[in-house]
Design a protein around this motif. Structure first.
Motif, mmCIF file in Angstrom:
data_model
loop_
_atom_site.group_PDB
_atom_site.id
_atom_site.type_symbol
_atom_site.label_atom_id
_atom_site.label_comp_id
_atom_site.label_asym_id
_atom_site.label_seq_id
_atom_site.Cartn_x
_atom_site.Cartn_y
_atom_site.Cartn_z
ATOM 1 N N ALA A 209 0.817 -1.207 0.000
ATOM 2 C CA ALA A 209 0.000 0.000 0.000
ATOM 3 C C ALA A 209 0.854 1.262 0.000
ATOM 4 N N GLY A 210 0.375 2.261 -0.723
ATOM 5 C CA GLY A 210 0.958 3.587 -0.612
ATOM 6 C C GLY A 210 0.544 4.215 0.705
ATOM 7 N N ILE A 211 1.420 5.015 1.272
ATOM 8 C CA ILE A 211 1.156 5.629 2.577
ATOM 9 C C ILE A 211 1.164 7.146 2.417
ATOM 10 N N THR A 212 0.074 7.782 2.795
ATOM 11 C CA THR A 212 -0.034 9.239 2.772
ATOM 12 C C THR A 212 -0.318 9.713 4.192
ATOM 13 N N ARG A 213 0.442 10.678 4.650
ATOM 14 C CA ARG A 213 0.205 11.241 5.978
ATOM 15 C C ARG A 213 -0.185 12.704 5.827
ATOM 16 N N LEU A 214 -1.275 13.065 6.520
ATOM 17 C CA LEU A 214 -1.844 14.403 6.401
ATOM 18 C C LEU A 214 -1.972 15.049 7.781
ATOM 19 N N GLU A 215 -1.556 16.305 7.867
ATOM 20 C CA GLU A 215 -1.679 17.062 9.102
ATOM 21 C C GLU A 215 -2.862 18.008 9.015
ATOM 22 N N ILE A 216 -3.651 18.057 10.080
ATOM 23 C CA ILE A 216 -4.805 18.957 10.158
ATOM 24 C C ILE A 216 -4.674 19.795 11.421
ATOM 25 N N ILE A 217 -4.825 21.100 11.291
ATOM 26 C CA ILE A 217 -4.778 22.025 12.425
ATOM 27 C C ILE A 217 -6.166 22.627 12.621
ATOM 28 N N VAL A 218 -6.708 22.440 13.816
ATOM 29 C CA VAL A 218 -8.004 23.013 14.182
ATOM 30 C C VAL A 218 -7.746 24.197 15.121
ATOM 31 N N GLU A 219 -8.182 25.382 14.719
ATOM 32 C CA GLU A 219 -7.916 26.615 15.491
ATOM 33 C C GLU A 219 -9.197 27.095 16.176
ATOM 34 N N GLY A 220 -9.349 26.729 17.447
ATOM 35 C CA GLY A 220 -10.495 27.185 18.214
ATOM 36 C C GLY A 220 -10.161 28.444 19.009
ATOM 37 N N ARG A 221 -10.780 28.575 20.186
ATOM 38 C CA ARG A 221 -10.528 29.754 21.021
ATOM 39 C C ARG A 221 -10.535 29.316 22.485
ATOM 40 N N ALA A 222 -9.490 29.709 23.208
ATOM 41 C CA ALA A 222 -9.418 29.376 24.629
ATOM 42 C C ALA A 222 -10.386 30.257 25.413
ATOM 43 N N ASP A 223 -11.196 29.624 26.247
ATOM 44 C CA ASP A 223 -12.125 30.339 27.123
ATOM 45 C C ASP A 223 -12.220 29.591 28.452
ATOM 46 N N HIS A 224 -12.799 30.249 29.437
ATOM 47 C CA HIS A 224 -12.984 29.615 30.732
ATOM 48 C C HIS A 224 -14.005 28.486 30.599
ATOM 49 N N ALA A 225 -13.628 27.299 31.051
ATOM 50 C CA ALA A 225 -14.492 26.136 30.888
ATOM 51 C C ALA A 225 -15.751 26.207 31.742
ATOM 52 N N GLY A 226 -15.697 26.990 32.824
ATOM 53 C CA GLY A 226 -16.856 27.039 33.702
ATOM 54 C C GLY A 226 -17.813 28.156 33.407
ATOM 55 N N MET A 270 -3.458 18.407 21.832
ATOM 56 C CA MET A 270 -4.425 19.451 22.172
ATOM 57 C C MET A 270 -3.758 20.525 23.028
ATOM 58 N N GLU A 271 -4.124 21.781 22.765
ATOM 59 C CA GLU A 271 -3.629 22.897 23.564
ATOM 60 C C GLU A 271 -4.804 23.716 24.087
ATOM 61 N N PRO A 272 -4.732 24.256 25.313
ATOM 62 C CA PRO A 272 -3.602 24.166 26.240
ATOM 63 C C PRO A 272 -3.603 22.900 27.091
ATOM 64 N N ASN A 273 -4.580 22.017 26.872
ATOM 65 C CA ASN A 273 -4.621 20.734 27.588
ATOM 66 C C ASN A 273 -4.764 20.942 29.094
ATOM 67 N N ALA A 274 -5.691 21.792 29.456
ATOM 68 C CA ALA A 274 -5.972 22.087 30.865
ATOM 69 C C ALA A 274 -7.448 21.810 31.143
ATOM 70 N N ALA A 275 -7.740 21.258 32.305
ATOM 71 C CA ALA A 275 -9.100 20.830 32.623
ATOM 72 C C ALA A 275 -10.109 21.972 32.608
ATOM 73 N N ASN A 276 -9.666 23.182 32.960
ATOM 74 C CA ASN A 276 -10.614 24.292 33.095
ATOM 75 C C ASN A 276 -10.533 25.295 31.950
ATOM 76 N N VAL A 277 -9.993 24.855 30.800
ATOM 77 C CA VAL A 277 -9.883 25.728 29.632
ATOM 78 C C VAL A 277 -10.507 25.034 28.424
ATOM 79 N N VAL A 278 -11.370 25.758 27.721
ATOM 80 C CA VAL A 278 -11.905 25.241 26.450
ATOM 81 C C VAL A 278 -10.737 25.064 25.477
ATOM 82 N N PRO A 279 -10.600 23.879 24.885
ATOM 83 C CA PRO A 279 -9.461 23.621 23.990
ATOM 84 C C PRO A 279 -9.363 24.656 22.870
ATOM 85 N N ALA A 280 -8.145 25.210 22.719
ATOM 86 C CA ALA A 280 -7.930 26.273 21.742
ATOM 87 C C ALA A 280 -7.383 25.775 20.417
#
Length: 417
Positions: A209-226, A270-280
């Motif tokens: 099999a041919g192998i293709t590797r693809l990178e995807i960047i998802v740009e969200g917004r960091a906010d307070h999770a609570g 995932m960034e910032p990878n903190a429990a109380n932050v919406v993933p950015a």
């Protein structure tokens, strides 16, 4: 049970067991290329080759090659083999089974007093697995003239790849490309469960099999999770999760066809990878493998469309997939496939044709000669793991198939010249 020719199951078992002892202390079955323990394994192989009555040398690309002269050396060589290096904490059969089976073919021919017209070569390719230098198939790329020149300056543990090749006995300043190899065959464990599940003994590999590797960047917004309302979020992780599910759904649909296809989201950061932050932000790396190039092209096209739709629905920006690497599928030689099918029948081995989802040295040898592979079953399809296991009897039956194929090829290749 070997149904044809005098392949020695006991010799194969002893050899694999001996190599399995030459590993890093406290790391089951680890023998990485360019390490002292790899050189110990190579020394054992050279001794085994010598004990069988054959000469060996290390070529300029760092491959260990045993040579059994033919009656008509001007016809060129038939080459068999695989690799003896492993992944970290890897298995004791991946690659090793192919090297030992090839050596057993040569020993059986010698035992039976059969000298081929072609020269027979047994190869242990250098660094088929991803090496300490971050690159793979170093030896087969060298022998096929496809190793990038810039690789030689890659550094690890204080040395360059150039110096590493020298340390194993090669010479990167010398052109290692061969033009005299008339056919190459590789035995390998399947690294998947198909043969076991279908109760078959041999897989005749139609393509790598041919192998293709693809990178995807998802740009969200960091906010307070609570405090950030659910409807007001730009959650990168949620959008990435939808994309990952879309990859699985698309790959499953393509895999339902008549050719091999698989895709995996293998890296996920995932960034910032903190429990109380919406993933950015999320970075995803997709590994996609296709027997047919048009399936890969369809996957990439539909993935792009799917990502755009998901981004529009969630309101989270997603970059277009970036192709990190892209290798074409490698079909195996049609004539060799016919010879291998017949060799299976002669050995009394049940068999089917199938594609390889993993990469192999065969893909690079196909650049310079007729090339093909056979698979033997491994228990539960496990590989790249200390739990990897293949029955010695299955490897021996694979060696009998190789033996039948080599004897047939020795005559068939002459008729086609």
């Amino acid at each position: 049970m070997i149904r044809n020719f005098s392949i020695s199951t006991a010799r194969i078992g002893r050899d694999i067991d001996a190599l399995a002892l030459i590993i890093e202390p406290d790391r089951p079955f680890t023998r990485r290329a360019f390490t002292p323990i790899f050189l110990e394994g190579r020394a054992w192989l050279r001794q085994a080759i010598q004990h069988a009555g054959f000469s060996s040398h290390v070529d300029a690309a760092g491959n260990l090659i045993a040579t059994i002269p033919g009656k008509r050396p001007e016809l060129g060589s038939i080459m068999l083999g695989s690799h003896s290096d492993t992944v970290p904490d890897g298995g004791r059969f991946d690659g090793i089974a192919g090297v030992i089976a090839a050596l057993e073919v040569a020993r059986t021919l010698s035992d039976r007093g059969i000298q081929l017209d072609h020269t027979l070569e047994i190869v242990d390719f250098l660094a088929e697995e991803v090496s300490i230098f971050g690159v793979s198939c170093v030896g087969s790329r060298g022998i096929s003239g496809t190793r990038p020149a810039e690789w030689l300056s890659r550094r690890s543990d204080g040395i360059t790849l150039d110096e590493g090749i020298t340390q194993v006995g090669g010479n990167s300043a010398t052109d290692a490309k061969r033009s005299d190899i008339k056919a190459f065959l590789e035995l390998h464990i399947e690294q998947g469960p198909v043969l076991q599940d279908e109760e078959l003994e041999i897989g005749v590999v139609t393509a790598i099999a041919g192998i293709t590797r693809l990178e995807i960047i998802v740009e969200g917004r960091a906010d307070h999770a609570g405090t950030t309302p659910m409807g007001s979020r730009k959650d990168a992780l949620t959008t990435a999760a939808w994309i990952a599910l879309g990859v699985e759904e698309l790959a499953t649909a393509l895999a339902a066809g008549d050719a091999h296809f698989a895709a995996t989201v293998g890296e996920f950061v995932m960034e910032p990878n903190a429990a109380n932050v919406v993933p950015a932000k999320v970075r995803m790396l997709i590994d996609a493998r296709a027997e047919r190039r048009d399936d890969m092209e369809r996957f990439v096209e539909e993935l792009q469309a799917g990502i755009a739709a998901i981004s529009a629905r969630t309101g989270v920006p997603v970059g277009q997939p970036r192709i990190v690497s892209d290798n074409q599928p490698t079909p195996c030689d049609p004539m060799l496939l016919e010879v291998l099918d017949a060799a299976c029948d002669s050995a009394g081995a049940t068999h089917r044709r199938m594609a390889s989802g993993a990469g192999h040295d065969t893909a690079w040898m196909a650049r310079i000669t007729r090339s093909a592979m056979i698979f033997v079953p491994c228990v539960d399809g496990r590989s790249h793991s200390p739990d990897e296991f293949a029955a010695t009897e299955d490897i021996a039956l694979g060696a009998a198939v190789l033996l039948n194929a080599v004897i047939a090829l020795d005559q068939k290749l002459q008729k086609e010249q």
